[in-house]
Design a protein around this motif. Structure first.
Motif, short mmCIF file in Angstrom:
data_model
loop_
_atom_site.label_atom_id
_atom_site.label_comp_id
_atom_site.label_asym_id
_atom_site.label_seq_id
_atom_site.Cartn_x
_atom_site.Cartn_y
_atom_site.Cartn_z
N ILE A 16 93.23 60.09 13.16
CA ILE A 16 92.83 60.66 11.92
C ILE A 16 93.57 60.61 10.90
CG2 ILE A 16 92.16 63.13 10.95
CD1 ILE A 16 90.42 62.29 13.07
N GLY A 17 93.28 60.10 9.72
CA GLY A 17 94.33 59.76 8.66
C GLY A 17 93.90 60.99 7.43
N GLU A 18 94.67 60.57 6.30
CA GLU A 18 94.53 61.41 5.13
C GLU A 18 93.24 61.42 4.71
OE1 GLU A 18 98.36 61.53 3.26
OE2 GLU A 18 97.12 61.43 1.25
N ALA A 19 92.93 60.23 3.65
CA ALA A 19 91.78 60.41 2.85
C ALA A 19 91.59 58.66 2.53
CB ALA A 19 92.18 60.89 1.54
N PRO A 20 90.41 58.42 2.57
CA PRO A 20 90.16 56.97 2.22
C PRO A 20 90.86 56.47 0.67
CG PRO A 20 88.10 58.06 1.64
CD PRO A 20 89.26 59.03 2.28
N GLY A 21 91.10 55.13 0.70
CA GLY A 21 91.56 54.48 -0.63
C GLY A 21 90.59 53.77 -1.21
N VAL A 22 90.75 52.87 -2.23
CA VAL A 22 89.87 51.99 -2.73
C VAL A 22 88.97 51.04 -1.88
CG1 VAL A 22 89.51 50.36 -4.49
CG2 VAL A 22 91.12 51.85 -4.76
N HIS A 23 89.63 50.47 -1.07
CA HIS A 23 89.22 49.60 0.04
C HIS A 23 88.28 50.15 0.80
CE1 HIS A 23 88.71 46.00 2.39
NE2 HIS A 23 89.41 45.41 1.34
N GLU A 24 88.44 51.23 1.32
CA GLU A 24 87.67 52.15 2.07
C GLU A 24 86.34 52.54 1.64
OE1 GLU A 24 91.18 52.51 2.11
OE2 GLU A 24 91.50 51.82 4.11
N VAL A 25 86.45 52.79 0.30
CA VAL A 25 85.19 53.01 -0.55
C VAL A 25 84.33 51.92 -0.68
CG1 VAL A 25 84.55 54.00 -2.54
CG2 VAL A 25 86.49 55.23 -1.61
N LEU A 29 84.16 52.35 5.17
CA LEU A 29 84.65 52.53 6.48
C LEU A 29 86.47 52.98 6.56
CD1 LEU A 29 83.35 49.38 8.39
CD2 LEU A 29 82.74 51.71 8.67
N PRO A 30 86.67 53.79 7.20
CA PRO A 30 88.12 54.37 7.17
C PRO A 30 89.09 53.24 7.70
CG PRO A 30 87.07 55.54 8.81
CD PRO A 30 85.88 54.82 8.32
N PHE A 31 90.29 53.12 6.94
CA PHE A 31 91.23 52.22 7.53
C PHE A 31 91.05 50.86 7.53
CE2 PHE A 31 93.42 56.24 8.89
CZ PHE A 31 94.65 56.04 8.34
N THR A 32 90.38 50.27 6.36
CA THR A 32 89.97 48.82 6.27
C THR A 32 91.04 48.08 5.34
OG1 THR A 32 88.34 49.74 4.98
CG2 THR A 32 87.73 49.08 7.13
N GLY A 34 94.96 47.78 3.25
CA GLY A 34 96.27 47.62 3.72
C GLY A 34 96.74 48.22 4.87
N ALA A 35 96.75 49.72 4.61
CA ALA A 35 97.35 50.42 5.79
C ALA A 35 96.43 50.26 7.05
CB ALA A 35 96.95 51.85 5.44
N GLY A 36 95.11 49.92 6.84
CA GLY A 36 94.09 49.50 8.10
C GLY A 36 94.74 48.36 8.66
N ASP A 56 88.52 58.83 11.68
CA ASP A 56 88.18 59.69 10.55
C ASP A 56 89.52 60.22 9.54
OD1 ASP A 56 86.45 61.07 8.94
OD2 ASP A 56 85.67 62.45 10.56
N ASN A 57 89.01 60.82 8.57
CA ASN A 57 90.01 61.29 7.61
C ASN A 57 89.82 62.66 7.47
OD1 ASN A 57 91.89 58.91 6.61
ND2 ASN A 57 89.81 58.33 6.08
N VAL A 58 90.91 63.41 7.05
CA VAL A 58 91.10 64.79 6.85
C VAL A 58 89.86 65.01 5.58
CG1 VAL A 58 92.06 66.92 5.76
CG2 VAL A 58 93.49 65.18 7.33
N ILE A 139 103.88 58.60 11.90
CA ILE A 139 104.16 58.04 10.61
C ILE A 139 102.81 57.57 10.28
CG2 ILE A 139 105.43 56.98 8.88
CD1 ILE A 139 107.09 58.97 10.37
N HIS A 140 102.25 57.89 8.88
CA HIS A 140 101.12 57.29 8.43
C HIS A 140 101.59 55.91 8.13
CE1 HIS A 140 97.77 56.40 5.82
NE2 HIS A 140 97.36 57.60 6.02
N PRO A 141 100.28 54.80 8.36
CA PRO A 141 100.69 53.37 8.29
C PRO A 141 100.76 53.05 6.77
CG PRO A 141 98.52 53.83 9.44
CD PRO A 141 99.29 55.11 8.91
N1 URA Z 1 94.67 55.93 4.24
C1 URA Z 1 94.21 56.90 4.87
O1 URA Z 1 94.54 57.87 5.39
N2 URA Z 1 92.73 56.76 5.58
C2 URA Z 1 92.34 55.77 5.28
O2 URA Z 1 91.27 55.44 5.63
C3 URA Z 1 92.89 54.68 4.69
C4 URA Z 1 94.12 54.69 4.23
#
Ligand code: URA
Length: 760
Positions: A16-25, A29-32, A34-36, A56-58, A139-141
Motif C-alpha cells: 500500500i502506497g500513499e497516492a498516485p502521481g502523474v505517471h500513475e494517473v 495503475l499504481p506504482f508505474t 519513478g517510485a514504481g 493500492d494506495n491510501v 520506507i516509501h520508494p
Molecule cells: N507513490 C505512491 O505512493 N503511490 C503510487 O502509486 C506511486 C507513487
C-alpha cells in the motif's frame, strides 16, 4: 481520475502506497512511475513477484502537486481531514474483509492509515497489526529515490515481508521471561545461574554518571534486569549493593561464558570506572554494533535498526521513560535483542566470508583502544595554563587588528557577519558550500577567496578562527580528575574503517585525532614519570598502497628508495627536471598530485586546492597519468568493479558494498576506500598484535590515523624501540603478488610536540 488497486484481493501480500502521481494517473495503475521502478527493483531483490501482490494506495486520486498536506487540517499533519479518514476506512475495511497474510505499508501515510502509527523510519521493519492482520511498514520508494542509503534497508524489510507473508500468524516465537525488579535473594540466585550459560549478552543503563541497572540475556526471550541505582539513591542497602556488584563482576569475568554486547566499549569502560571491572578479562565474543558495521558500513548501527533487521520485536526504543519499571523492561529488551541479533549477525559474517576479518581486525582492537581511552595521556598543567593565557591575549590583539583593517568590529566566527562583510561590503563573488550549495564563509571559501582576492583580512580571520578552535577544543578540553586527557575511539565511526574519536565519558576529554600538528598543543602531552614519548608515523602509506594495488611499478620504485624525498622525485618526473632543480612550489604540486590524482580528482578540484588555472591543472593531471598509466587503468578497474558488483574488497579482506547512486563522487569514494582502509587496518593490526606483547613499562597512548604515540622507559635503548616498532607495525602485506611494506618514521622526545628522529 481514480487509480484503483491492481492485483488479486485475495493475494497473501499487499503493498500500500500513499497516492498516485502523474505517471500513475496516465497509466491508471499504481506504482508505474519513478517510485514504481524503484519498487520493482526492490521487490525483485527480495524475491517477491509483483503480479502476486495486491497493490493500492491510501488515496486513489493524485493530490494536486503531489502534495498530501491537503489531507490534513494542520501543517504538521496531525489532524486528518474527513476525506483522509474516509480513505483510511476504505482501506482498513478492505483489509478486514480480505485478510491478507501481510500488508506492507510503503511510507508514513500508509502506516498511519493502517495502524495509526507514524515515524516510519523508526517503525519500519516492525510487525504491527490492523484488525488482527499483520502490517509492516517500510520506507516509501520515492524516499529511497531521494536518499539512496535507504535502499538496502527496504530490501531487508521486503525480504522479511516475503517470509512473513507465508502465514497470517504473528510470530509467537518469544515466550518472554523478562525479569525486572528482582528481590535481593532472587538477584543473587540469578547471578549464580548466569555463571552457567555459554552465551550472555549484557547491557547497562546509566544516568548522570550512575549505573542505574545491569541486564543480562541468555536466550532470545530470557533476560533479567538488576536495578542498581534509581532516583538519586542506591536501590539496595550498602551491603546488598556490594554483594550484587561483586556478583555481576564475577559473572562478567567468567572465562567460560562468551559475552555479547552492543557497543561493549561503553558499558565496559563505565563498569571499569565505577566498579573497577578488569576489562581485559571479559571474554567478549561479539559486539553487535561493530560486527553489523563490518557487514554494512553504510548503514546506521544503532540497536533499534539492528533489532528491526534481525528480530521480530517491534520498535521499543521509545519505551524507556516513565519510571523504573519501564526502564528495566527496556533494558531486558535491549539484552534479548542484542542476544538474538548476535546469533544471526555471526552467521551473516560467515556467509559474507567476513568472520575472520571481523575477529582479526575489528574485534581485536576493542580492548587495546578501550584501554588507551581509559589510561589517557598526562598533561603539562602549567604549560597548559600558560598557553591558555597567551592564546587569549593573541586572539584579542588579532581582533583589534582585524577591526583596524575592516574599519568596524567583525566577528570571524559569525557566518552572518562574515557573509555580510565578504559578499556585500567587499562585493566578492559568493561562495557556496560544496555539499549543501548554500552560500558560505567557511574555511574553504576563505582560502579560495584569499588566493583570488588577496587581502590581509583573510589571514587574520582564519588565524582567529583557528586560535579560538584550538583554545576551546583542545586547550580547554575537560581533563579527568587525575589531570589526564582522554578520548574514546569509535571503531565503527567511518565507512572506510578509519577510526574516529570523540570525548571520553561524560564529556571528559575531546577528539584527539584532529589535534593540529606542530608544537603548540601537542607539547602539552607529556609521558608519565620516568618515560619518554615515541611517535611512529607510517610514511606515505596511502600512496604506497595505491602504487601496489594499481601495479604502477614506477611509483613503487619511488617509494622503495625511501631515503629519497618522494615528492621531489615525483616532481622531477612530472616537470622533467633534475631533482636538485625542483623548486618548493613544484615539489608542492608533485605532492598534491600524488594524493589528489590517485583518487581521481578533476581539474576543477585540483585548481581549487592549488590555486592553479583549470587549464594548467588539467595539463598536470594528464602529465601525471601519462607518467603513471597504471593509475588511470586502476581507476577504470575500480569503476568497473563498482558497476558490476558494487562490492570492493581490500587486501586484508574488508568488504564494502556501495549503495550510493552512481556519480563521480561515488567513484571517487570507491577509489579512496581500499587505500584508506588498508592503511588503518595495518596500523590497527599493529596495535592489536603489539598490545599483548608490550614490554614492561611500555604503553600505546594514542592512535592518530597513520601514526601511534607510545611511551617507553626513558633509558630504553633506541635499537629496542626500532626493533619493536618494525616488528609489530611494519607488517608485510601481499598485494598483486608483491610484498608491500610501509616503513615507519620514529621520533622520540620529552613530549608529543618536541620530537626528534630516533637515532639507532
Ligand atoms: N507513490 C505512491 O505512493 N503511490 C503510487 O502509486 C506511486 C507513487
Amino acid at each position: 481520475m481514480i487509480v484503483k488497486g491492481v492485483g488479486e484481493l485475495d493475494s497473501k501480500l499487499w503493498l500500500i502506497g500513499e497516492a498516485p502521481g502523474v505517471h500513475e494517473v496516465q497509466t491508471g495503475l499504481p506504482f508505474t512511475g519513478g517510485a514504481g521502478t524503484i519498487l520493482d527493483g526492490l521487490l525483485k531483490g527480495a524475491g517477491i513477484k509483483r503480479e502476486e501482490c495486491y497493490i493500492d494506495n491510501v488515496i486513489q486520486v493524485r493530490p494536486p502537486g503531489n502534495n498530501f498536506d491537503m489531507y490534513y487540517s494542520d501543517k504538521s499533519r496531525h489532524i486528518p481531514t474527513s476525506a483522509l479518514l474516509q480513505a483510511h476506512k476504505r482501506l482498513t475495511d478492505l483489509v478486514r474483509t480480505y485478510r491478507p497474510n501481510l500488508v506492507v505499508a510503503l511510507g508514513n501515510e500508509a502506516l498511519y492509515a493502517l495502524t495509526g502509527e507514524k515515524l516510519i523510519t523508526k517503525r519500519r521493519g516492525s510487525i504491527l497489526g490492523c484488525s488482527g492482520v499483520k502490517v509492516m511498514g517500510t520506507i516509501h520508494p520515492a524516499m529511497v529515490m531521494r536518499q539512496w542509503g535507504y535502499y538496502p534497508l527496504v530490501q531487508m524489510d521486503l525480504k522479511k515481508a516475503q517470509s512473513e507473508s507465508a502465514t497470517p500468524d504473528f510470530s509467537h516465537r518469544y515466550k518472554d521471561e523478562l525479569i525486572t525488579n528482582p528481590t535481593f535473594s532472587r538477584s543473587m540466585d540469578y547471578l549464580e545461574k548466569l555463571m552457567h550459560h555459554p552465551y550472555l549478552s549484557f547491557d547497562i543503563e546509566t544516568e548522570q554518571d550512575q549505573i542505574t541497572c545491569v541486564g543480562f540475556a541468555w536466550e532470545i526471550d530470557k533476560a533479567i534486569c538488576i536495578p542498581i541505582f534509581y532516583g538519586g539513591t542506591s536501590w539496595w542497602t550498602r551491603e546488598e549493593e556490594f554483594s550484587i556488584v561483586k556478583g555481576i563482576l564475577r559473572v562478567l569475568l567468567n572465562p567460560h561464558t562468551r559475552f555479547i554486547a552492543q557497543n561493549a566499549q561503553f558499558d565496559l569502560t563505565v563498569m571499569h570506572r565505577k566498579w573497577g571491572l578488569g576489562v581485559d578479562n571479559v571474554n567478549l565474543w561479539l559486539d553487535t554494533m561493530l560486527a553489523f558495521h563490518t557487514l554494512y558500513p553504510e548503514l546506521r548501527k544503532g540497536l533499534d535498526l539492528i533489532t528491526s533487521i534481525y528480530t521480530d520485536r517491534p520498535y521499543y526504543k521509545d519505551t524507556s521513560s516513565g519510571g523504573p519499571s519501564q526502564l528495566w523492561h527496556y533494558n531486558t529488551l535491549d539484552c534479548v535483542s542484542t542476544w538474538e541479533s548476535a546469533m544471526k549477525i555471526v552467521e551473516e559474517l560467515k556467509e559474507f566470508g567476513m568472520e575472520d576479518y571481523y575477529y582479526k581486525h575489528v574485534h581485536s582492537i576493542t580492548k587495546p583502544l578501550m584501554n588507551m581511552g581509559i589510561k589517557g595521556v598526562r598533561i603539562d598543567l602549567r604549560k597548559r595554563a600558560g598557553i591558555d593565557h597567551n592564546l587569549d591575549r593573541d586572539i584579542e590583539s588579532m581582533l583589534r587588528k582585524c577591526e583596524l583593517v575592516v574599519g568596524h568590529p567583525l566577528n570571524p566566527n559569525s557566518p552572518k557577519d562574515m557573509k555580510q562583510f565578504l559578499y556585500h561590503e567587499l562585493g566578492l563573488p559568493p561562495q557556496r558550500n560544496r555539499i549543501t550549495k548554500v552560500i558560505t564563509a567557511n574555511e574553504e571559501a576563505l582560502e579560495y577567496l584569499s588566493k583570488k582576492f588577496p587581502n590581509p583580512v583573510f589571514s587574520l580571520v582564519l588565524d582567529i578562527r583557528k586560535a579560538r578552535k584550538i583554545l576551546s577544543t583542545y586547550i580547554r578540553a575537560q581533563l579527568g580528575e587525575d589531570g589526564r586527557m582522554r578520548c574514546s575511539y569509535n571503531i565503527a565511526g567511518t565507512t572506510t574503517g578509519r577510526l574516529s574519536s570523540s570525548a571520553f565519558l561524560s564529556g571528559e576529554g575531546t577528539n584527539l585525532q584532529n589535534i593540529p600538528r606542530g608544537e603548540l598543543v601537542r607539547s602539552l602531552f607529556i609521558p608519565d614519570e620516568g618515560k619518554m614519548m615515541v611517535n611512529a608515523d607510517q610514511s606515505q602509506a596511502e600512496a604506497r598502497v595505491v602504487a601496489y594495488i594499481s601495479g604502477e611499478e614506477r611509483l613503487q620504485a619511488i617509494f622503495e628508495h625511501s631515503d629519497e624525498d618522494v615528492h621531489k622525485r615525483n616532481a622531477a618526473f612530472i616537470f622533467h627536471k633534475r631533482m636538485e632543480d625542483i623548486t618548493p612550489s613544484e615539489r608542492y604540486l608533485g605532492k598534491v598530485l600524488v594524493h589528489a590524482a590517485n583518487y581521481g580528482i578533476g581539474a576543477l578540484g585540483f585548481a581549487r586546492i592549488t590555486g592553479q588555472s583549470t587549464v594548467k591543472s588539467q595539463a598536470l593531471l594528464n602529465q601525471y597519468y601519462a607518467i603513471y598509466p597504471c593509475i588511470k587503468l586502476w581507476h577504470r578497474e575500480v569503476a568497473e568493479q563498482l558497476r558490476n558488483s558494487r562490492i570492493l574488497t581490500t587486501p586484508f579482506g574488508r568488504k564494502r558494498m556501495f549503495f550510493g547512486r552512481w556519480s563521480n563522487t561515488l567513484v571517487r569514494e570507491a577509489l579512496s576506500f581500499v587505500p584508506q582502509s588498508t592503511v588503518c587496518d595495518l596500523i590497527n593490526l599493529g596495535i592489536a598484535n603489539a598490545w599483548t606483547n608490550m614490554p614492561d613499562g611500555w604503553n600505546i597512548l594514542l592512535q592518530v590515523h597513520d601514526s601511534i604515540l607510545m611511551q617507553v622507559p626513558i633509558d630504553t635503548p633506541p635499537i629496542h624501540i626500532r626493533k619493536f616498532i618494525d616488528h609489530y607495525f611494519e607488517i608485510p602485506l601481499k598485494i598483486k603478488n608483491k610484498i608491500m611494506r610501509v616503513p615507519l618514521t620514529i621520533k622520540t622526545g620529552p613530549n608529543w610536540g618536541e620530537l626528534t628522529p630516533l637515532e639507532v
